[in-house]
Design a protein around this motif. Sequence first.
Motif, PDB file in Angstrom:
ATOM      1  N   ALA A   1       0.832  -1.210   0.000  1.00  0.00           N
ATOM      2  CA  ALA A   1       0.000   0.000   0.000  1.00  0.00           C
ATOM      3  C   ALA A   1       0.864   1.256   0.000  1.00  0.00           C
ATOM      4  O   ALA A   1       0.542   2.238  -0.678  1.00  0.00           O
ATOM      5  CB  ALA A   1      -0.937  -0.005   1.200  1.00  0.00           C
ATOM      6  N   LEU A   2       1.967   1.234   0.731  1.00  0.00           N
ATOM      7  CA  LEU A   2       2.882   2.371   0.709  1.00  0.00           C
ATOM      8  C   LEU A   2       3.450   2.569  -0.694  1.00  0.00           C
ATOM      9  O   LEU A   2       3.472   3.699  -1.211  1.00  0.00           O
ATOM     10  CB  LEU A   2       4.015   2.172   1.715  1.00  0.00           C
ATOM     11  CG  LEU A   2       3.630   2.338   3.188  1.00  0.00           C
ATOM     12  CD1 LEU A   2       4.675   1.722   4.101  1.00  0.00           C
ATOM     13  CD2 LEU A   2       3.438   3.818   3.517  1.00  0.00           C
ATOM     14  N   ARG A   3       3.879   1.490  -1.308  1.00  0.00           N
ATOM     15  CA  ARG A   3       4.425   1.578  -2.670  1.00  0.00           C
ATOM     16  C   ARG A   3       3.355   2.061  -3.652  1.00  0.00           C
ATOM     17  O   ARG A   3       3.634   2.874  -4.532  1.00  0.00           O
ATOM     18  CB  ARG A   3       4.983   0.220  -3.116  1.00  0.00           C
ATOM     19  CG  ARG A   3       6.143  -0.326  -2.290  1.00  0.00           C
ATOM     20  CD  ARG A   3       7.440   0.421  -2.490  1.00  0.00           C
ATOM     21  NE  ARG A   3       7.859   0.496  -3.853  1.00  0.00           N
ATOM     22  CZ  ARG A   3       8.765  -0.276  -4.436  1.00  0.00           C
ATOM     23  NH1 ARG A   3       9.386  -1.185  -3.734  1.00  0.00           N
ATOM     24  NH2 ARG A   3       9.081  -0.124  -5.701  1.00  0.00           N
ATOM     25  N   ASP A   4       2.131   1.585  -3.492  1.00  0.00           N
ATOM     26  CA  ASP A   4       1.028   2.011  -4.364  1.00  0.00           C
ATOM     27  C   ASP A   4       0.677   3.485  -4.176  1.00  0.00           C
ATOM     28  O   ASP A   4       0.035   4.080  -5.036  1.00  0.00           O
ATOM     29  CB  ASP A   4      -0.224   1.165  -4.107  1.00  0.00           C
ATOM     30  CG  ASP A   4      -0.080  -0.265  -4.586  1.00  0.00           C
ATOM     31  OD1 ASP A   4       0.859  -0.562  -5.365  1.00  0.00           O
ATOM     32  OD2 ASP A   4      -0.902  -1.107  -4.168  1.00  0.00           O
ATOM     33  N   ASN A   5       1.091   4.070  -3.062  1.00  0.00           N
ATOM     34  CA  ASN A   5       0.779   5.467  -2.766  1.00  0.00           C
ATOM     35  C   ASN A   5       2.009   6.375  -2.850  1.00  0.00           C
ATOM     36  O   ASN A   5       2.089   7.391  -2.156  1.00  0.00           O
ATOM     37  CB  ASN A   5       0.120   5.576  -1.397  1.00  0.00           C
ATOM     38  CG  ASN A   5      -1.333   5.166  -1.448  1.00  0.00           C
ATOM     39  OD1 ASN A   5      -2.189   5.950  -1.846  1.00  0.00           O
ATOM     40  ND2 ASN A   5      -1.619   3.922  -1.083  1.00  0.00           N
ATOM     41  N   GLY A   6       2.935   6.015  -3.719  1.00  0.00           N
ATOM     42  CA  GLY A   6       4.037   6.914  -4.047  1.00  0.00           C
ATOM     43  C   GLY A   6       5.326   6.743  -3.283  1.00  0.00           C
ATOM     44  O   GLY A   6       6.254   7.533  -3.475  1.00  0.00           O
ATOM     45  N   VAL A   7       5.423   5.751  -2.414  1.00  0.00           N
ATOM     46  CA  VAL A   7       6.678   5.510  -1.699  1.00  0.00           C
ATOM     47  C   VAL A   7       7.567   4.638  -2.585  1.00  0.00           C
ATOM     48  O   VAL A   7       7.182   3.545  -2.987  1.00  0.00           O
ATOM     49  CB  VAL A   7       6.426   4.852  -0.326  1.00  0.00           C
ATOM     50  CG1 VAL A   7       7.733   4.427   0.327  1.00  0.00           C
ATOM     51  CG2 VAL A   7       5.647   5.800   0.571  1.00  0.00           C
ATOM     52  N   GLY A   8       8.752   5.156  -2.897  1.00  0.00           N
ATOM     53  CA  GLY A   8       9.681   4.427  -3.758  1.00  0.00           C
ATOM     54  C   GLY A   8      10.307   3.232  -3.067  1.00  0.00           C
ATOM     55  O   GLY A   8      10.523   2.192  -3.678  1.00  0.00           O
ATOM     56  N   GLU A   9      10.608   3.390  -1.767  1.00  0.00           N
ATOM     57  CA  GLU A   9      11.197   2.284  -1.019  1.00  0.00           C
ATOM     58  C   GLU A   9      11.011   2.524   0.468  1.00  0.00           C
ATOM     59  O   GLU A   9      10.816   3.654   0.912  1.00  0.00           O
ATOM     60  CB  GLU A   9      12.687   2.129  -1.345  1.00  0.00           C
ATOM     61  CG  GLU A   9      13.288   0.830  -0.849  1.00  0.00           C
ATOM     62  CD  GLU A   9      12.499  -0.411  -1.255  1.00  0.00           C
ATOM     63  OE1 GLU A   9      11.739  -0.925  -0.404  1.00  0.00           O
ATOM     64  OE2 GLU A   9      12.635  -0.856  -2.396  1.00  0.00           O
ATOM     65  N   VAL A  10      11.066   1.430   1.223  1.00  0.00           N
ATOM     66  CA  VAL A  10      10.995   1.436   2.678  1.00  0.00           C
ATOM     67  C   VAL A  10      12.253   0.749   3.178  1.00  0.00           C
ATOM     68  O   VAL A  10      12.689  -0.257   2.608  1.00  0.00           O
ATOM     69  CB  VAL A  10       9.747   0.675   3.191  1.00  0.00           C
ATOM     70  CG1 VAL A  10       9.775   0.531   4.714  1.00  0.00           C
ATOM     71  CG2 VAL A  10       8.466   1.343   2.726  1.00  0.00           C
ATOM     72  N   PHE A  11      12.835   1.297   4.228  1.00  0.00           N
ATOM     73  CA  PHE A  11      13.962   0.668   4.904  1.00  0.00           C
ATOM     74  C   PHE A  11      13.734   0.746   6.403  1.00  0.00           C
ATOM     75  O   PHE A  11      13.222   1.741   6.907  1.00  0.00           O
ATOM     76  CB  PHE A  11      15.290   1.387   4.613  1.00  0.00           C
ATOM     77  CG  PHE A  11      15.755   1.307   3.192  1.00  0.00           C
ATOM     78  CD1 PHE A  11      16.342   0.151   2.699  1.00  0.00           C
ATOM     79  CD2 PHE A  11      15.628   2.409   2.357  1.00  0.00           C
ATOM     80  CE1 PHE A  11      16.784   0.093   1.390  1.00  0.00           C
ATOM     81  CE2 PHE A  11      16.065   2.360   1.047  1.00  0.00           C
ATOM     82  CZ  PHE A  11      16.642   1.198   0.558  1.00  0.00           C
ATOM     83  N   GLY A  12      14.163  -0.289   7.121  1.00  0.00           N
ATOM     84  CA  GLY A  12      14.301  -0.215   8.563  1.00  0.00           C
ATOM     85  C   GLY A  12      15.748   0.125   8.857  1.00  0.00           C
ATOM     86  O   GLY A  12      16.632  -0.198   8.057  1.00  0.00           O
ATOM     87  N   LEU A  13      16.026   0.770   9.983  1.00  0.00           N
ATOM     88  CA  LEU A  13      17.399   1.145  10.316  1.00  0.00           C
ATOM     89  C   LEU A  13      17.603   1.068  11.813  1.00  0.00           C
ATOM     90  O   LEU A  13      16.787   1.569  12.596  1.00  0.00           O
ATOM     91  CB  LEU A  13      17.682   2.568   9.823  1.00  0.00           C
ATOM     92  CG  LEU A  13      19.110   3.085  10.027  1.00  0.00           C
ATOM     93  CD1 LEU A  13      19.511   3.980   8.876  1.00  0.00           C
ATOM     94  CD2 LEU A  13      19.271   3.807  11.347  1.00  0.00           C
ATOM     95  N   SER A  14      18.703   0.424  12.206  1.00  0.00           N
ATOM     96  CA  SER A  14      19.130   0.407  13.603  1.00  0.00           C
ATOM     97  C   SER A  14      20.650   0.426  13.624  1.00  0.00           C
ATOM     98  O   SER A  14      21.300   0.392  12.572  1.00  0.00           O
ATOM     99  CB  SER A  14      18.604  -0.842  14.333  1.00  0.00           C
ATOM    100  OG  SER A  14      19.341  -1.990  13.964  1.00  0.00           O
ATOM    101  N   THR A  15      21.211   0.445  14.824  1.00  0.00           N
ATOM    102  CA  THR A  15      22.671   0.395  14.946  1.00  0.00           C
ATOM    103  C   THR A  15      23.170  -1.041  15.093  1.00  0.00           C
ATOM    104  O   THR A  15      24.352  -1.256  15.340  1.00  0.00           O
ATOM    105  CB  THR A  15      23.152   1.245  16.139  1.00  0.00           C
ATOM    106  OG1 THR A  15      22.517   0.788  17.321  1.00  0.00           O
ATOM    107  CG2 THR A  15      22.857   2.720  15.900  1.00  0.00           C
ATOM    108  N   GLN A  16      22.294  -2.001  14.909  1.00  0.00           N
ATOM    109  CA  GLN A  16      22.718  -3.400  14.937  1.00  0.00           C
ATOM    110  C   GLN A  16      23.425  -3.748  13.626  1.00  0.00           C
ATOM    111  O   GLN A  16      23.205  -3.105  12.598  1.00  0.00           O
ATOM    112  CB  GLN A  16      21.505  -4.306  15.134  1.00  0.00           C
ATOM    113  CG  GLN A  16      20.860  -4.108  16.494  1.00  0.00           C
ATOM    114  CD  GLN A  16      19.520  -4.788  16.580  1.00  0.00           C
ATOM    115  OE1 GLN A  16      18.561  -4.367  15.937  1.00  0.00           O
ATOM    116  NE2 GLN A  16      19.455  -5.840  17.377  1.00  0.00           N
ATOM    117  N   SER A  17      24.239  -4.775  13.639  1.00  0.00           N
ATOM    118  CA  SER A  17      24.970  -5.183  12.430  1.00  0.00           C
ATOM    119  C   SER A  17      24.015  -5.763  11.388  1.00  0.00           C
ATOM    120  O   SER A  17      22.935  -6.249  11.721  1.00  0.00           O
ATOM    121  CB  SER A  17      26.027  -6.240  12.786  1.00  0.00           C
ATOM    122  OG  SER A  17      25.396  -7.475  13.104  1.00  0.00           O
TER     123      SER A  17
END
Length: 188
Positions: A92-108
């Motif tokens: 749904a995010l991609r269908d509504n104009g989001v090019g990509e999603v990423f999660g981010l943490s300081t874990q390896s």
Amino acid sequence: MSSDFPLPDDLPVPDDDGAADHLQGMEMPNVSLPATDSTTINLQELPPRTVIYIYPLTGRPDKDVIPDGWEDVPGARGCTPESCGFRSHYDALRDNGVGEVFGLSTQSSKYQREAHDRLNLPFEMLSDAEWKLTNELDLPMFTIEGDEYLKRLTLVISDGRIEHVFYPIFPPDEHANEVLEWVTDNPR
């Protein structure tokens, strides 16, 4: 809400301490981070309208890595339910104009890869284990048992700039829907 990993009803709610107020409108720094698919992502070269949700720590069912008192820190608990929420809303995010999603943490990336695979995430996780992005953007953090962790926040990035910041985030298991509503209400 993610029913995969339900959250307790009595989690403390984080306050808006203003620690993310400086982020909106900032240019993304020339920082490259490793992803769980073994690629490297340059944060100045992201697809239009990228969502990066930043979280403190993903636990593992096979290891006890969560510090004592974790559930007492407002906003700390809920990384896995938050990731599952973005998994559920990814299309749904991609269908509504989001090019990509990423999660981010300081874990390896190696640590994140376990969660990525176990949770069947359709997007990659980025590792800021060297604190490059954290330091460049002066991201909000908290300390528990002498270790520092990123506070939970989400960046919507367009054309190399931070277009919108979600902070604080609560409850984390419903946050992906909040992001979806925002991108739907604010088309590019």
